[in-house]
Every structure is written in structure tokens, then in C-alpha cells.
Design a protein around this motif. Structure first.
Motif, PDB file in Angstrom:
ATOM      1  N   ASP A   1       2.173   8.847  -3.196  1.00  0.00           N
ATOM      2  CA  ASP A   1       2.842   8.868  -1.886  1.00  0.00           C
ATOM      3  C   ASP A   1       2.596   7.568  -1.126  1.00  0.00           C
ATOM      4  N   LEU A   2       1.363   7.061  -1.197  1.00  0.00           N
ATOM      5  CA  LEU A   2       1.039   5.818  -0.495  1.00  0.00           C
ATOM      6  C   LEU A   2       1.749   4.631  -1.138  1.00  0.00           C
ATOM      7  N   ILE A   3       1.833   4.632  -2.444  1.00  0.00           N
ATOM      8  CA  ILE A   3       2.538   3.558  -3.149  1.00  0.00           C
ATOM      9  C   ILE A   3       3.996   3.484  -2.695  1.00  0.00           C
ATOM     10  N   VAL A   4       4.616   4.647  -2.547  1.00  0.00           N
ATOM     11  CA  VAL A   4       6.002   4.683  -2.093  1.00  0.00           C
ATOM     12  C   VAL A   4       6.108   4.279  -0.627  1.00  0.00           C
ATOM     13  N   ARG A   5       5.203   4.830   0.189  1.00  0.00           N
ATOM     14  CA  ARG A   5       5.274   4.567   1.633  1.00  0.00           C
ATOM     15  C   ARG A   5       5.097   3.084   1.940  1.00  0.00           C
ATOM     16  N   TYR A   6       4.171   2.425   1.200  1.00  0.00           N
ATOM     17  CA  TYR A   6       3.901   1.014   1.459  1.00  0.00           C
ATOM     18  C   TYR A   6       4.679   0.087   0.532  1.00  0.00           C
ATOM     19  N   ARG A   7       5.570   0.655  -0.261  1.00  0.00           N
ATOM     20  CA  ARG A   7       6.516  -0.100  -1.073  1.00  0.00           C
ATOM     21  C   ARG A   7       5.826  -1.102  -1.995  1.00  0.00           C
ATOM     22  N   LEU A   8       4.836  -0.656  -2.706  1.00  0.00           N
ATOM     23  CA  LEU A   8       4.200  -1.513  -3.694  1.00  0.00           C
ATOM     24  C   LEU A   8       5.157  -1.748  -4.860  1.00  0.00           C
ATOM     25  N   ASP A   9       5.159  -2.968  -5.384  1.00  0.00           N
ATOM     26  CA  ASP A   9       5.987  -3.218  -6.562  1.00  0.00           C
ATOM     27  C   ASP A   9       5.319  -2.586  -7.791  1.00  0.00           C
ATOM     28  N   GLU A  10       6.001  -2.657  -8.928  1.00  0.00           N
ATOM     29  CA  GLU A  10       5.515  -1.946 -10.108  1.00  0.00           C
ATOM     30  C   GLU A  10       4.143  -2.438 -10.558  1.00  0.00           C
TER      31      GLU A  10
ATOM     32  N   THR B   1     -14.586   9.033  -4.531  1.00  0.00           N
ATOM     33  CA  THR B   1     -14.214   7.785  -5.196  1.00  0.00           C
ATOM     34  C   THR B   1     -12.749   7.459  -4.980  1.00  0.00           C
ATOM     35  N   MET B   2     -11.888   8.448  -5.182  1.00  0.00           N
ATOM     36  CA  MET B   2     -10.466   8.224  -4.949  1.00  0.00           C
ATOM     37  C   MET B   2     -10.213   7.768  -3.513  1.00  0.00           C
ATOM     38  N   ALA B   3     -10.856   8.418  -2.567  1.00  0.00           N
ATOM     39  CA  ALA B   3     -10.645   8.069  -1.164  1.00  0.00           C
ATOM     40  C   ALA B   3     -11.110   6.652  -0.869  1.00  0.00           C
ATOM     41  N   ASN B   4     -12.232   6.260  -1.424  1.00  0.00           N
ATOM     42  CA  ASN B   4     -12.757   4.915  -1.171  1.00  0.00           C
ATOM     43  C   ASN B   4     -11.894   3.836  -1.816  1.00  0.00           C
ATOM     44  N   ILE B   5     -11.440   4.076  -3.039  1.00  0.00           N
ATOM     45  CA  ILE B   5     -10.586   3.090  -3.705  1.00  0.00           C
ATOM     46  C   ILE B   5      -9.242   2.975  -2.983  1.00  0.00           C
ATOM     47  N   LEU B   6      -8.634   4.112  -2.687  1.00  0.00           N
ATOM     48  CA  LEU B   6      -7.340   4.076  -2.004  1.00  0.00           C
ATOM     49  C   LEU B   6      -7.483   3.529  -0.590  1.00  0.00           C
ATOM     50  N   GLY B   7      -8.604   3.826   0.062  1.00  0.00           N
ATOM     51  CA  GLY B   7      -8.825   3.295   1.397  1.00  0.00           C
ATOM     52  C   GLY B   7      -8.948   1.784   1.408  1.00  0.00           C
ATOM     53  N   ALA B   8      -9.529   1.228   0.338  1.00  0.00           N
ATOM     54  CA  ALA B   8      -9.618  -0.231   0.239  1.00  0.00           C
ATOM     55  C   ALA B   8      -8.256  -0.851  -0.060  1.00  0.00           C
ATOM     56  N   THR B   9      -7.421  -0.121  -0.778  1.00  0.00           N
ATOM     57  CA  THR B   9      -6.093  -0.614  -1.116  1.00  0.00           C
ATOM     58  C   THR B   9      -5.137  -0.491   0.053  1.00  0.00           C
ATOM     59  N   PHE B  10      -5.305   0.602   0.813  1.00  0.00           N
ATOM     60  CA  PHE B  10      -4.445   0.862   1.980  1.00  0.00           C
ATOM     61  C   PHE B  10      -5.356   1.020   3.207  1.00  0.00           C
ATOM     62  N   PRO B  11      -5.838  -0.087   3.773  1.00  0.00           N
ATOM     63  CA  PRO B  11      -6.844  -0.019   4.839  1.00  0.00           C
ATOM     64  C   PRO B  11      -6.417   0.822   6.041  1.00  0.00           C
ATOM     65  N   GLU B  12      -5.136   0.851   6.323  1.00  0.00           N
ATOM     66  CA  GLU B  12      -4.667   1.633   7.471  1.00  0.00           C
ATOM     67  C   GLU B  12      -4.906   3.125   7.263  1.00  0.00           C
ATOM     68  N   GLU B  13      -5.063   3.538   6.032  1.00  0.00           N
ATOM     69  CA  GLU B  13      -5.245   4.950   5.704  1.00  0.00           C
ATOM     70  C   GLU B  13      -6.702   5.322   5.448  1.00  0.00           C
ATOM     71  N   SER B  14      -7.597   4.346   5.527  1.00  0.00           N
ATOM     72  CA  SER B  14      -8.976   4.548   5.073  1.00  0.00           C
ATOM     73  C   SER B  14      -9.677   5.700   5.784  1.00  0.00           C
ATOM     74  N   ASP B  15      -9.632   5.725   7.097  1.00  0.00           N
ATOM     75  CA  ASP B  15     -10.339   6.770   7.843  1.00  0.00           C
ATOM     76  C   ASP B  15      -9.820   8.159   7.478  1.00  0.00           C
ATOM     77  N   ARG B  16      -8.513   8.286   7.365  1.00  0.00           N
ATOM     78  CA  ARG B  16      -7.918   9.583   7.026  1.00  0.00           C
ATOM     79  C   ARG B  16      -8.335  10.024   5.626  1.00  0.00           C
ATOM     80  N   LEU B  17      -8.334   9.100   4.678  1.00  0.00           N
ATOM     81  CA  LEU B  17      -8.679   9.444   3.302  1.00  0.00           C
ATOM     82  C   LEU B  17     -10.149   9.827   3.172  1.00  0.00           C
ATOM     83  N   VAL B  18     -11.017   9.078   3.844  1.00  0.00           N
ATOM     84  CA  VAL B  18     -12.444   9.394   3.800  1.00  0.00           C
ATOM     85  C   VAL B  18     -12.713  10.751   4.441  1.00  0.00           C
ATOM     86  N   ALA B  19     -12.000  11.051   5.520  1.00  0.00           N
ATOM     87  CA  ALA B  19     -12.153  12.365   6.162  1.00  0.00           C
ATOM     88  C   ALA B  19     -11.692  13.479   5.224  1.00  0.00           C
TER      89      ALA B  19
END
Length: 230
Positions: free
Chosen positions: A93-102, A164-182
Motif C-alpha cells: 500500500d505504501l509503495i503505491v501511495r508513494y509511487r515507488l518505481d519498480e 522489524t517490518m515497522a522499523n524498515i518501512l518507517g525508514a523507507t517512508f519516514p512520514e509513516e514511521s510513527d504510525r508504523l511503530v505504534a
């Protein structure tokens, strides 16, 4: 094939055919071994710290609110691809929302899943080092509104994986970090609501998650896509 036997003694998990007892010996992606981030032993069985943690789980069991029950059942993730599937949906969902390329999408999914596999290995290394009794085994009055995992208690696998998933994704999508860690924190807390883990199980799992995620991110060379096939 596991050729060991379940140890017997006070404070030890009891059961047959424990789940994935050799996972902690699996080859890792980033860690040097499954034991690299092995946590210290859990509180001694019968110690004041252990009894306080057990009493907390019993209290939650006796007073479980509808909201706590809903959280426990939400994070049980007993169908499909389990917790990993849940977090891969979040990643997608985050990949789509932030339009990451392949290339960046593939890199994000690879990094997150490789790190999470390492955390899972680390978690099982500790589980089958300490063989800690589950709360409902230590106090049969504790109720468990979700399935009872067939492996030792310490640390919490859900905390390891979700953290682990939350920390990795939070580093990739910093705007989402707090929500993911929570979310990862709630995932770990849900296991107390469900009567299947102690708080120190959750805490140790989240420490493993942070350490594995930090290691994976440090070896990722600042995201320069080391996993892209030429």
C-alpha cells in the motif's frame, strides 16, 4: 530434522512437536548467526519479576475488555500468510501511495522481508535456548481467546516480526514511521491481551526488531539497491 527432546523442569514450556525448533540455526541474510542478538535470559521462574509479569497477564485475562479482545483477535492473523502477509500488504500500500518505481518497490520488499526473516530466526534462537513456559501453562486460570502457539514463550515472535517490518518501512517512508511503530507496539501488546505472552516477551522481541532493522539498514548502503539483478 530435529532430533532433540523437550527439556523438563520448573518454568519450562511443555508440549510435543514444538514448532520450528531449528529455525534459529537457519542461515541469515544480515546477521552473522541466529544468536547474534540473543537477548539475556528471561526473569527466573518464580522470581518477583516473573510473578509480577504473570500477574499482569492474569489481570488482563480476568478483566479483558471488548476493545482488548478485538485487538487480540485482529493481530492473531491466523489465516493466509500470517503476520508477514499483513505487513507485506502494508508495504505494498505504501509503495503505491508513494509511487515507488519498480526498482525501488522491489528493493523495499526485499529489504523488509530479508530483515524480518533474520528477526524471526533470532526470535526462535532465543525461544529454543530458554524454553520459557507460556503464561497459560504457568497459571491455568489464564484464558486465551486466540490459538495457542506451539512453541516457547520468550521472546514474542509477533514483536520481532512486526517490529522489524515497522522499523524498515518507517525508514523507507519516514512520514509513516510513527504510525508504523505504534502498530508494531500494538501487535506486541495484543499478545498480552490474548494471554499468550508476558510483557518481557514483547519488550525483548521489540529490541531484537530494532537491532536487526538497524543492522539491515546499515548494510543497505543507504538504499543503493544492492539486490537489483544486472
Amino acid at each position: 530434522v530435529w532430533t532433540g527432546s523437550v527439556p523438563v523442569g520448573p518454568g519450562l514450556w511443555t508440549g510435543t512437536a514444538p514448532l520450528l525448533p531449528l529455525l534459529g540455526q537457519m542461515r541469515t541474510f544480515f546477521m552473522t548467526s541466529g544468536s547474534q542478538f540473543r537477548p539475556p535470559p528471561p526473569p527466573a521462574f518464580g522470581s518477583p519479576e516473573f510473578l509480577a509479569a504473570l500477574a499482569e497477564v492474569r489481570r488482563l485475562s480476568d478483566t479483558r475488555t471488548p476493545q482488548q479482545l478485538a485487538i487480540a483477535q485482529y493481530w492473531a492473523a491466523t489465516t493466509g500468510s500470517l503476520a508477514a502477509g499483513f505487513w507485506n500488504e502494508q508495504a505494498s500500500d505504501l509503495i503505491v501511495r508513494y509511487r515507488l518505481d519498480e526498482r525501488r518497490a522491489a528493493h523495499t520488499l526485499a529489504l523488509a522481508n530479508m530483515a524480518t526473516m533474520d528477526a524471526n530466526i533470532a526470535c526462535h534462537d532465543a525461544k529454543y535456548t530458554y524454553w520459557l513456559i507460556r503464561p497459560w501453562q504457568a497459571d491455568p486460570a489464564i484464558t486465551t481467546p486466540i490459538g495457542r502457539p506451539n512453541h516457547p514463550s520468550y521472546p514474542s515472535n509477533h514483536a520481532c516480526v512486526s517490529g522489524t517490518m515497522a522499523n524498515i518501512l518507517g525508514a523507507t517512508f519516514p512520514e509513516e514511521s510513527d504510525r508504523l511503530v505504534a502498530m508494531a507496539d500494538e501487535a506486541g501488546e495484543s499478545r498480552l491481551y490474548a494471554g499468550i505472552h508476558y510483557r518481557f516477551d514483547k519488550d525483548a522481541g521489540l529490541v531484537i526488531a530494532r537491532r536487526v532493522a538497524d543492522l539491515a539498514l546499515s548494510l543497505d548502503v543507504n538504499g543503493r539497491e544492492p539486490f537489483v539483478v544486472p
